[in-house]
Design an enzyme around this catalytic site. Structure first.
Site, PDB file in Angstrom:
ATOM      1  N   LEU A  58       4.322   1.788   0.421  1.00 38.37           N
ATOM      2  CA  LEU A  58       3.305   0.401   0.377  1.00 38.37           C
ATOM      3  C   LEU A  58       4.329  -0.855   0.287  1.00 38.37           C
ATOM      4  O   LEU A  58       3.855  -1.362  -0.760  1.00 38.37           O
ATOM      5  CB  LEU A  58       2.446   0.705  -0.914  1.00 38.37           C
ATOM      6  CG  LEU A  58       1.335   2.005  -0.562  1.00 38.37           C
ATOM      7  CD1 LEU A  58       0.429   2.238  -1.708  1.00 38.37           C
ATOM      8  CD2 LEU A  58       0.751   1.805   1.041  1.00 38.37           C
ATOM      9  N   HIS A  59       4.741  -1.190   1.175  1.00 41.03           N
ATOM     10  CA  HIS A  59       5.562  -2.460   1.258  1.00 41.03           C
ATOM     11  C   HIS A  59       4.745  -3.639   0.900  1.00 41.03           C
ATOM     12  O   HIS A  59       4.892  -4.443  -0.069  1.00 41.03           O
ATOM     13  CB  HIS A  59       6.149  -2.761   2.963  1.00 41.03           C
ATOM     14  CG  HIS A  59       6.710  -1.528   3.495  1.00 41.03           C
ATOM     15  ND1 HIS A  59       8.065  -1.400   2.850  1.00 41.03           N
ATOM     16  CD2 HIS A  59       6.407  -0.783   4.456  1.00 41.03           C
ATOM     17  CE1 HIS A  59       8.675  -0.251   3.772  1.00 41.03           C
ATOM     18  NE2 HIS A  59       7.539   0.058   4.713  1.00 41.03           N
ATOM     19  N   ASP A  60       3.756  -3.945   1.766  1.00 44.13           N
ATOM     20  CA  ASP A  60       3.002  -5.025   1.602  1.00 44.13           C
ATOM     21  C   ASP A  60       1.920  -5.387   0.249  1.00 44.13           C
ATOM     22  O   ASP A  60       2.465  -6.404  -0.133  1.00 44.13           O
ATOM     23  CB  ASP A  60       2.335  -5.403   2.802  1.00 44.13           C
ATOM     24  CG  ASP A  60       2.937  -5.399   4.077  1.00 44.13           C
ATOM     25  OD1 ASP A  60       4.077  -5.722   4.115  1.00 44.13           O
ATOM     26  OD2 ASP A  60       2.407  -5.341   5.112  1.00 44.13           O
ATOM     27  N   THR A 100      10.276  -1.528  -2.168  1.00 48.79           N
ATOM     28  CA  THR A 100       8.989  -1.010  -1.698  1.00 48.79           C
ATOM     29  C   THR A 100       9.320   0.360  -1.317  1.00 48.79           C
ATOM     30  O   THR A 100       8.449   1.180  -1.252  1.00 48.79           O
ATOM     31  CB  THR A 100       8.789  -1.757  -0.305  1.00 48.79           C
ATOM     32  OG1 THR A 100       9.662  -1.470   0.902  1.00 48.79           O
ATOM     33  CG2 THR A 100       8.637  -3.229  -0.379  1.00 48.79           C
TER      34      THR A 100
END
Ligand code: BDR
Ligand code: CA
Length: 314
Positions: free
Chosen positions: A241-243, A195
């Protein structure tokens, strides 16, 4: 046939972008429900936030559920210092038309899985794993129904973002994470190693700002707020933008490089609580319980995100 998924989240600006990407992909993904859990901000705010985000995408059909408000054993933690007091700072908070279902998230997860066929449903948790672990503890017979658990959490090469060795979602409830990683169902994990390869940039924000619809506008405003913390912390132009990596993977798995590894979660040591010990080089004989994501095609990721944001109506 679209893949059936349950989203479990703690919005969070990057959770919001994940939801925007998922709701723009309803030909490919059938979202059975969206569950909220305590995490980035307390449950009373994450449960409100999923309803606000539901309104923003114009959702009228996918039900919203409130889940657990505290970890299984630990005190937990929140991250207002990253996401702001409301969790989705950057956009105006309003009283949403979308209402929560009266059934709780854990009951929803159990009931949905129990009435599904074996290997039918994919769980997509992008917050602390409390709802999922509680459902497994309460009704272990749900396990064969799970096709895959595609989660955001953990860190190996990248180190931690909340302690030197722990990533936030795992740190908040390491005991829940241990239950999930050891549940025996296939897991695909997107940790900080990958991420942190998808930071936004001024160029990405400019491109989003040219899209004329309310979801793109909200994305731009959320990411403008989200970026300020990471710019200070990492010296980057934007925010990781991890998720959204989870949904990007479900839509375009070829964007990611994965390796089959054993992953175990530290639940004892005060120093390294919530650390994910990823056996990337296979130095143990422990079972390979996780597909660990370690590389992403950044340009392809942002092409996908921007193209999908463009699908919403003006
Ligand atoms: C994770 O923690 C939260 O701050 C984000 O929403 C993401 O799920 C990253 O460590
Ligand atoms: Ca999250």
């Amino acid at each position: 046939m679209p893949r059936k998924i349950i989203i479990d989240c703690d919005p969070g600006q990057d959770d919001a972008l994940m939801l925007f990407l998922a709701f723009a992909a309803q030909d490919e993904l059938e979202i059975l429900g969206v569950c909220a859990v305590t995490g980035n901000v307390p449950l009373e705010k994450t449960q409100r936030n999923i309803c606000i985000l539901s309104d923003i995408v114009g959702n009228k059909t996918v039900p919203m559920f409130a889940g657990c408000d505290k970890p299984l054993e630990t005190e937990g933690a929140t991250a207002e210092y990253v996401h702001g007091e409301d969790g989705i700072d950057g956009i105006d908070i309003f009283d949403p038309v979308t209402k929560l279902e009266s059934k709780g998230a854990v009951d929803f997860i159990i009931d949905t899985l129990m009435s599904a066929a074996d290997n039918e449903i994919t769980l997509v948790p992008i917050g602390p794993l409390i709802n999922i672990a509680t459902a497994i503890l309460r009704e272990p017979a749900i396990l064969p129904k799970i096709r895959e658990i595609v989660l955001m959490g953990g860190a190996m090469r990248e180190g931690g973002n909340v302690t030197p060795s722990a990533e936030f979602n795992i740190y908040v409830d390491p005991h829940a994470a241990k239950i999930v990683f050891e549940c025996g169902r296939p897991i695909v994990a997107f940790g900080l190693d990958v991420t942190h390869q998808v930071f936004t940039s001024a160029e990405v924000l400019d491109r989003i700002s040219t899209i004329d619809n309310p979801v793109a506008k909200a994305s731009h405003d959320l990411l403008s707020f989200f970026g300020r913390y990471d710019a200070d912390k990492y010296g980057t132009e934007g925010a990781p933008l991890h998720d959204p990596c989870t949904i990007a993977y479900l839509l375009k798995p070829e964007l990611f490089a994965l390796k089959s590894c054993n992953v175990r979660v530290e639940t004892q040591s005060a120093l390294t609580m919530g650390h994910t010990a990823v056996d990337f080089w296979g130095v143990t004989n422990e079972p390979k319980n996780t597909q660990w994501a370690y590389q992403v095609d950044r340009d392809g990721f942002f092409e996908l995100l921007i193209e999908r944001l463009g699908r919403y109506r003006a």
